[in-house]
Design a protein around this motif. Structure first.
Motif, PDB file in Angstrom:
ATOM      1  N   ASN A 158       0.826  -1.213   0.000  1.00 41.16           N
ATOM      2  CA  ASN A 158       0.000   0.000   0.000  1.00 41.16           C
ATOM      3  C   ASN A 158       0.857   1.258   0.000  1.00 41.16           C
ATOM      4  N   THR A 159       1.933   1.241   0.771  1.00 40.00           N
ATOM      5  CA  THR A 159       2.837   2.392   0.806  1.00 40.00           C
ATOM      6  C   THR A 159       3.496   2.589  -0.548  1.00 40.00           C
ATOM      7  N   ARG A 160       3.839   1.497  -1.198  1.00 41.19           N
ATOM      8  CA  ARG A 160       4.443   1.589  -2.530  1.00 41.19           C
ATOM      9  C   ARG A 160       3.478   2.259  -3.513  1.00 41.19           C
ATOM     10  N   VAL A 161       2.202   1.905  -3.440  1.00 45.99           N
ATOM     11  CA  VAL A 161       1.198   2.535  -4.304  1.00 45.99           C
ATOM     12  C   VAL A 161       1.161   4.038  -4.040  1.00 45.99           C
ATOM     13  N   LEU A 162       1.188   4.416  -2.764  1.00 42.66           N
ATOM     14  CA  LEU A 162       1.198   5.835  -2.395  1.00 42.66           C
ATOM     15  C   LEU A 162       2.434   6.529  -2.975  1.00 42.66           C
ATOM     16  N   LEU A 163       3.586   5.890  -2.857  1.00 41.49           N
ATOM     17  CA  LEU A 163       4.824   6.489  -3.375  1.00 41.49           C
ATOM     18  C   LEU A 163       4.824   6.534  -4.907  1.00 41.49           C
ATOM     19  N   GLU A 164       4.250   5.531  -5.540  1.00 42.91           N
ATOM     20  CA  GLU A 164       4.131   5.569  -7.005  1.00 42.91           C
ATOM     21  C   GLU A 164       3.269   6.741  -7.444  1.00 42.91           C
ATOM     22  N   ARG A 165       2.192   6.991  -6.691  1.00 40.02           N
ATOM     23  CA  ARG A 165       1.355   8.162  -6.969  1.00 40.02           C
ATOM     24  C   ARG A 165       2.169   9.444  -6.802  1.00 40.02           C
ATOM     25  N   ALA A 166       2.964   9.519  -5.729  1.00 34.24           N
ATOM     26  CA  ALA A 166       3.792  10.703  -5.502  1.00 34.24           C
ATOM     27  C   ALA A 166       4.796  10.867  -6.642  1.00 34.24           C
ATOM     28  N   GLN A 167       5.327   9.767  -7.142  1.00 31.49           N
ATOM     29  CA  GLN A 167       6.230   9.833  -8.301  1.00 31.49           C
ATOM     30  C   GLN A 167       5.483  10.373  -9.517  1.00 31.49           C
ATOM     31  N   ALA A 168       4.298   9.877  -9.750  1.00 31.55           N
ATOM     32  CA  ALA A 168       3.505  10.332 -10.900  1.00 31.55           C
ATOM     33  C   ALA A 168       3.163  11.812 -10.789  1.00 31.55           C
ATOM     34  N   GLU A 169       2.990  12.292  -9.544  1.00 29.97           N
ATOM     35  CA  GLU A 169       2.704  13.712  -9.307  1.00 29.97           C
ATOM     36  C   GLU A 169       3.963  14.565  -9.392  1.00 29.97           C
ATOM     37  N   GLY A 170       5.137  13.918  -9.511  1.00 29.88           N
ATOM     38  CA  GLY A 170       6.401  14.642  -9.602  1.00 29.88           C
ATOM     39  C   GLY A 170       7.009  15.016  -8.257  1.00 29.88           C
ATOM     40  N   ALA A 171       6.446  14.525  -7.172  1.00 26.90           N
ATOM     41  CA  ALA A 171       6.967  14.854  -5.841  1.00 26.90           C
ATOM     42  C   ALA A 171       8.206  14.033  -5.497  1.00 26.90           C
ATOM     43  N   ILE A 172       8.346  12.879  -6.118  1.00 23.14           N
ATOM     44  CA  ILE A 172       9.490  11.994  -5.898  1.00 23.14           C
ATOM     45  C   ILE A 172      10.146  11.750  -7.246  1.00 23.14           C
ATOM     46  N   ALA A 173      11.458  11.719  -7.272  1.00 27.10           N
ATOM     47  CA  ALA A 173      12.198  11.508  -8.521  1.00 27.10           C
ATOM     48  C   ALA A 173      11.742  10.228  -9.212  1.00 27.10           C
ATOM     49  N   ALA A 174      11.676  10.289 -10.529  1.00 24.07           N
ATOM     50  CA  ALA A 174      11.212   9.156 -11.328  1.00 24.07           C
ATOM     51  C   ALA A 174      12.087   7.922 -11.147  1.00 24.07           C
ATOM     52  N   ASP A 175      13.366   8.134 -10.852  1.00 27.70           N
ATOM     53  CA  ASP A 175      14.277   6.994 -10.714  1.00 27.70           C
ATOM     54  C   ASP A 175      14.517   6.583  -9.253  1.00 27.70           C
ATOM     55  N   ALA A 176      13.728   7.116  -8.337  1.00 28.31           N
ATOM     56  CA  ALA A 176      13.889   6.773  -6.916  1.00 28.31           C
ATOM     57  C   ALA A 176      13.567   5.297  -6.695  1.00 28.31           C
ATOM     58  N   ASP A 177      14.344   4.645  -5.854  1.00 27.32           N
ATOM     59  CA  ASP A 177      14.092   3.256  -5.461  1.00 27.32           C
ATOM     60  C   ASP A 177      13.059   3.288  -4.338  1.00 27.32           C
ATOM     61  N   LEU A 178      11.837   2.948  -4.654  1.00 28.60           N
ATOM     62  CA  LEU A 178      10.742   3.089  -3.697  1.00 28.60           C
ATOM     63  C   LEU A 178      10.857   2.133  -2.519  1.00 28.60           C
ATOM     64  N   ASP A 179      11.422   0.958  -2.735  1.00 32.40           N
ATOM     65  CA  ASP A 179      11.620   0.037  -1.610  1.00 32.40           C
ATOM     66  C   ASP A 179      12.623   0.598  -0.612  1.00 32.40           C
ATOM     67  N   VAL A 180      13.668   1.204  -1.108  1.00 31.06           N
ATOM     68  CA  VAL A 180      14.647   1.836  -0.216  1.00 31.06           C
ATOM     69  C   VAL A 180      14.002   3.015   0.506  1.00 31.06           C
TER      70      VAL A 180
END
Length: 173
Positions: A112-134
């Protein structure tokens, strides 16, 4: 019982007695003491808010801000600190407890957290190449590390700390 006495302080017999049922009733629902304890740990987390299953129309920062007060209250709770200490303390002597808790409760929350972070990536809040598990490990690690420090946080301190963690992760501006 787990918070007060750890795995050793919580036998199926004691659990059944406290629940007012027979041991067989407990074993009908759970196949081991570790499974009972994992369910009890999860039950103790009931008051901790989580992102709703469908939050597609809510900006991530808005959702995080809505969840933050309840999360702060939870991590300021002394019994949660004690429970976390017991869980990690038992991970060496009772790895099956950690494995059961991990598989049944941690893994779904990480998803669920990964989905949230993927959304944040799509919104541009997190770098596209960020390792979401890390990134998940970093956020959880920061909170857990703060929970086990000798000086507990009050609700205001917990809120400020969580806000800082989420800001550093890119979930808040």
């Amino acid at each position: 019982m787990f918070i007060d006495g750890g795995v050793e302080g919580a036998s199926i017999e004691q659990i059944a007695k406290r629940a007012g049922v027979g041991k067989l009733t407990v074993y009908r629902r759970w196949d081991s003491k570790e499974a009972v304890l994992a369910a009890a740990i999860e039950s103790a987390r009931d008051g901790i808010p989580e992102a709703p299953a469908d939050f597609a129309d809510v900006p991530v920062a808005t959702l995080v801000r809505e969840l933050l007060p309840g999360l702060a209250e939870a991590i300021a709770e002394p019994r949660l600190r004690a429970m976390i200490a017991r869980i990690f303390g038992a991970s060496v002597s009772h790895p099956e407890l950690m494995a059961t808790y991990w598989d049944n409760y941690v893994v779904p929350r990480r998803r669920n957290t990964r989905v949230l972070l993927e959304r944040a990536q799509a919104e541009g809040a997190i770098a596209a190449d960020a390792d979401l598990d890390v990134l998940i490990d970093m956020m959880v690690g920061a909170v857990l590390f703060r929970l086990v420090q000798p000086e507990p946080l009050d609700v205001a301190g917990a809120a400020a700390y969580l806000e800082s963690v989420y800001r550093q992760a890119g979930l808040l501006d």
